[in-house]
Write a protein that holds these residues in place. Structure first.
Motif, PDB file in Angstrom:
ATOM      1  N   PRO A  52      -0.656  12.796  -8.468  1.00  0.00           N
ATOM      2  CA  PRO A  52      -1.028  12.098  -7.117  1.00  0.00           C
ATOM      3  C   PRO A  52      -1.910  12.434  -6.632  1.00  0.00           C
ATOM      4  O   PRO A  52      -2.555  11.953  -5.878  1.00  0.00           O
ATOM      5  CB  PRO A  52       0.125  11.331  -6.667  1.00  0.00           C
ATOM      6  N   ASP A  53      -1.774  13.434  -6.140  1.00  0.00           N
ATOM      7  CA  ASP A  53      -2.372  13.953  -4.839  1.00  0.00           C
ATOM      8  C   ASP A  53      -4.014  14.126  -5.411  1.00  0.00           C
ATOM      9  O   ASP A  53      -4.750  14.141  -4.209  1.00  0.00           O
ATOM     10  CB  ASP A  53      -1.757  15.099  -4.606  1.00  0.00           C
ATOM     11  N   LYS A  54      -4.333  14.651  -6.607  1.00  0.00           N
ATOM     12  CA  LYS A  54      -5.290  14.762  -7.128  1.00  0.00           C
ATOM     13  C   LYS A  54      -6.284  13.117  -6.311  1.00  0.00           C
ATOM     14  O   LYS A  54      -7.322  13.577  -5.860  1.00  0.00           O
ATOM     15  CB  LYS A  54      -5.902  14.446  -7.738  1.00  0.00           C
ATOM     16  N   PHE A  55      -5.331  12.192  -6.258  1.00  0.00           N
ATOM     17  CA  PHE A  55      -6.268  10.749  -6.304  1.00  0.00           C
ATOM     18  C   PHE A  55      -6.381  10.232  -4.928  1.00  0.00           C
ATOM     19  O   PHE A  55      -7.255   9.706  -4.412  1.00  0.00           O
ATOM     20  CB  PHE A  55      -5.520   9.458  -7.062  1.00  0.00           C
ATOM     21  N   ALA A  56      -4.882  10.720  -3.934  1.00  0.00           N
ATOM     22  CA  ALA A  56      -5.016  10.954  -2.730  1.00  0.00           C
ATOM     23  C   ALA A  56      -6.147  11.666  -2.171  1.00  0.00           C
ATOM     24  O   ALA A  56      -6.383  11.500  -1.210  1.00  0.00           O
ATOM     25  CB  ALA A  56      -3.898  11.188  -2.295  1.00  0.00           C
ATOM     26  N   GLU A  57      -6.708  13.137  -2.452  1.00  0.00           N
ATOM     27  CA  GLU A  57      -6.899  13.156  -1.964  1.00  0.00           C
ATOM     28  C   GLU A  57      -8.789  13.386  -1.853  1.00  0.00           C
ATOM     29  O   GLU A  57      -9.443  13.709  -1.118  1.00  0.00           O
ATOM     30  CB  GLU A  57      -6.822  15.553  -2.315  1.00  0.00           C
ATOM     31  N   ASN A  58      -9.233  12.504  -2.756  1.00  0.00           N
ATOM     32  CA  ASN A  58     -10.512  12.577  -2.967  1.00  0.00           C
ATOM     33  C   ASN A  58     -11.655  11.544  -2.843  1.00  0.00           C
ATOM     34  O   ASN A  58     -10.489  10.076  -2.869  1.00  0.00           O
ATOM     35  CB  ASN A  58     -10.913  12.540  -4.676  1.00  0.00           C
ATOM     36  N   SER A  59     -11.931  11.196  -1.603  1.00  0.00           N
ATOM     37  CA  SER A  59     -12.570  10.048  -1.038  1.00  0.00           C
ATOM     38  C   SER A  59     -12.589   8.907  -1.647  1.00  0.00           C
ATOM     39  O   SER A  59     -12.440   7.163  -1.568  1.00  0.00           O
ATOM     40  CB  SER A  59     -13.259  10.504   0.572  1.00  0.00           C
ATOM     41  N   HIS A  60     -13.642   9.275  -2.436  1.00  0.00           N
ATOM     42  CA  HIS A  60     -13.959   8.325  -3.638  1.00  0.00           C
ATOM     43  C   HIS A  60     -12.911   7.670  -4.294  1.00  0.00           C
ATOM     44  O   HIS A  60     -12.804   6.631  -3.890  1.00  0.00           O
ATOM     45  CB  HIS A  60     -15.476   8.922  -4.388  1.00  0.00           C
ATOM     46  N   VAL A  61     -12.347   8.714  -4.971  1.00  0.00           N
ATOM     47  CA  VAL A  61     -11.092   7.439  -5.702  1.00  0.00           C
ATOM     48  C   VAL A  61      -9.760   6.973  -4.662  1.00  0.00           C
ATOM     49  O   VAL A  61     -10.043   5.973  -5.325  1.00  0.00           O
ATOM     50  CB  VAL A  61     -10.808   8.764  -6.342  1.00  0.00           C
ATOM     51  N   SER A  62     -10.049   7.505  -3.882  1.00  0.00           N
ATOM     52  CA  SER A  62      -8.897   6.364  -2.585  1.00  0.00           C
ATOM     53  C   SER A  62      -9.648   5.209  -2.421  1.00  0.00           C
ATOM     54  O   SER A  62      -8.673   4.482  -2.361  1.00  0.00           O
ATOM     55  CB  SER A  62      -8.495   7.629  -1.859  1.00  0.00           C
ATOM     56  N   LYS A  63     -10.696   5.205  -2.304  1.00  0.00           N
ATOM     57  CA  LYS A  63     -11.658   4.156  -1.685  1.00  0.00           C
ATOM     58  C   LYS A  63     -11.601   3.394  -2.897  1.00  0.00           C
ATOM     59  O   LYS A  63     -10.680   1.470  -2.298  1.00  0.00           O
ATOM     60  CB  LYS A  63     -12.974   3.708  -1.178  1.00  0.00           C
ATOM     61  N   VAL A  64     -11.593   3.150  -3.641  1.00  0.00           N
ATOM     62  CA  VAL A  64     -12.135   2.730  -4.928  1.00  0.00           C
ATOM     63  C   VAL A  64     -10.114   1.941  -5.308  1.00  0.00           C
ATOM     64  O   VAL A  64      -9.874   0.738  -4.984  1.00  0.00           O
ATOM     65  CB  VAL A  64     -12.688   3.321  -6.084  1.00  0.00           C
ATOM     66  N   LEU A  65      -9.997   2.995  -5.067  1.00  0.00           N
ATOM     67  CA  LEU A  65      -8.379   2.167  -5.980  1.00  0.00           C
ATOM     68  C   LEU A  65      -7.255   1.540  -4.739  1.00  0.00           C
ATOM     69  O   LEU A  65      -6.726   0.533  -4.702  1.00  0.00           O
ATOM     70  CB  LEU A  65      -7.378   3.734  -5.601  1.00  0.00           C
ATOM     71  N   HIS A  66      -8.004   1.770  -2.980  1.00  0.00           N
ATOM     72  CA  HIS A  66      -7.623   1.078  -2.134  1.00  0.00           C
ATOM     73  C   HIS A  66      -8.406  -0.088  -1.797  1.00  0.00           C
ATOM     74  O   HIS A  66      -7.432  -1.091  -1.816  1.00  0.00           O
ATOM     75  CB  HIS A  66      -7.925   1.588  -0.867  1.00  0.00           C
ATOM     76  N   GLU A  67      -9.792  -1.037  -2.514  1.00  0.00           N
ATOM     77  CA  GLU A  67      -9.994  -1.815  -2.739  1.00  0.00           C
ATOM     78  C   GLU A  67      -9.847  -2.567  -4.052  1.00  0.00           C
ATOM     79  O   GLU A  67     -10.047  -3.773  -3.898  1.00  0.00           O
ATOM     80  CB  GLU A  67     -11.798  -1.207  -1.946  1.00  0.00           C
ATOM     81  N   LYS A  68      -9.949  -1.691  -5.351  1.00  0.00           N
ATOM     82  CA  LYS A  68      -9.695  -2.948  -6.194  1.00  0.00           C
ATOM     83  C   LYS A  68      -8.182  -2.372  -6.929  1.00  0.00           C
ATOM     84  O   LYS A  68      -7.779  -2.832  -8.073  1.00  0.00           O
ATOM     85  CB  LYS A  68     -11.208  -1.963  -6.647  1.00  0.00           C
ATOM     86  N   GLY A  69      -7.316  -1.595  -6.572  1.00  0.00           N
ATOM     87  CA  GLY A  69      -6.580  -1.818  -7.095  1.00  0.00           C
ATOM     88  C   GLY A  69      -6.338  -0.186  -8.755  1.00  0.00           C
ATOM     89  O   GLY A  69      -7.224  -0.032  -8.839  1.00  0.00           O
ATOM     90  N   PRO A  70      -5.651  -0.266  -9.064  1.00  0.00           N
ATOM     91  CA  PRO A  70      -5.067   0.517 -10.186  1.00  0.00           C
ATOM     92  C   PRO A  70      -5.650  -0.100 -11.515  1.00  0.00           C
ATOM     93  O   PRO A  70      -6.112   1.091 -12.602  1.00  0.00           O
ATOM     94  CB  PRO A  70      -3.566   1.236 -10.132  1.00  0.00           C
ATOM     95  N   ASP A  71      -5.983  -0.947 -11.991  1.00  0.00           N
ATOM     96  CA  ASP A  71      -7.321  -1.808 -12.959  1.00  0.00           C
ATOM     97  C   ASP A  71      -7.984  -1.227 -12.664  1.00  0.00           C
ATOM     98  O   ASP A  71      -9.183  -1.410 -13.837  1.00  0.00           O
ATOM     99  CB  ASP A  71      -6.871  -3.047 -12.377  1.00  0.00           C
TER     100      ASP A  71
END
Length: 120
Positions: A52-71
């Motif tokens: 999960p740290d790789k997801f949090a560390e990457n700004s692009h991925v983190s932004k998409v997850l924050h805006e659109k969720g895990p789906d």
């Protein structure tokens, strides 16, 4: 040379062969990734449940997850830029990113089993 990173959704394995039913799309994609790795190309997969740290560390991925969720997973980055959201790339797309032929991505991983059975 391209660098591809795949941010997978939470799942028990990356092959699609575990659990009650097989996902043919995951199986196809896992085979393609295996073929690219075998060629020494720069492709990495991260699973939400394991890294999960790789997801949090990457700004692009983190932004998409924050805006659109895990789906929105999987998220595919090519050279640190988002290339796909919500679906795995086709073999043709992978081939174009790595400048290989799509037919080269059809090799299936082979696992050799060895059983040591003792009679009682």
């Amino acid at each position: 040379m391209s660098r591809v990173e795949i941010f997978d959704p939470a799942m028990c394995c990356s092959t699609g062969v575990c659990g009650p039913s097989t996902d043919p799309e995951l199986t196809r994609f896992a085979s393609a990734v295996f073929s690219l790795e075998k060629k020494g190309l720069d492709i990495k997969r991260y699973q939400l449940t394991i890294e999960p740290d790789k997801f949090a560390e990457n700004s692009h991925v983190s932004k998409v997850l924050h805006e659109k969720g895990p789906d929105s997973l999987p998220i595919i980055l090519v050279n640190d830029q988002i290339a796909k959201i919500g679906e795995y790339p086709s073999n043709k797309e992978l081939a174009s990113w790595f400048d290989v032929k799509a037919e080269e991505l059809n090799e299936k991983p082979r696992v050799r089993l060895s059983l040591n059975i003792k009679k009682q």
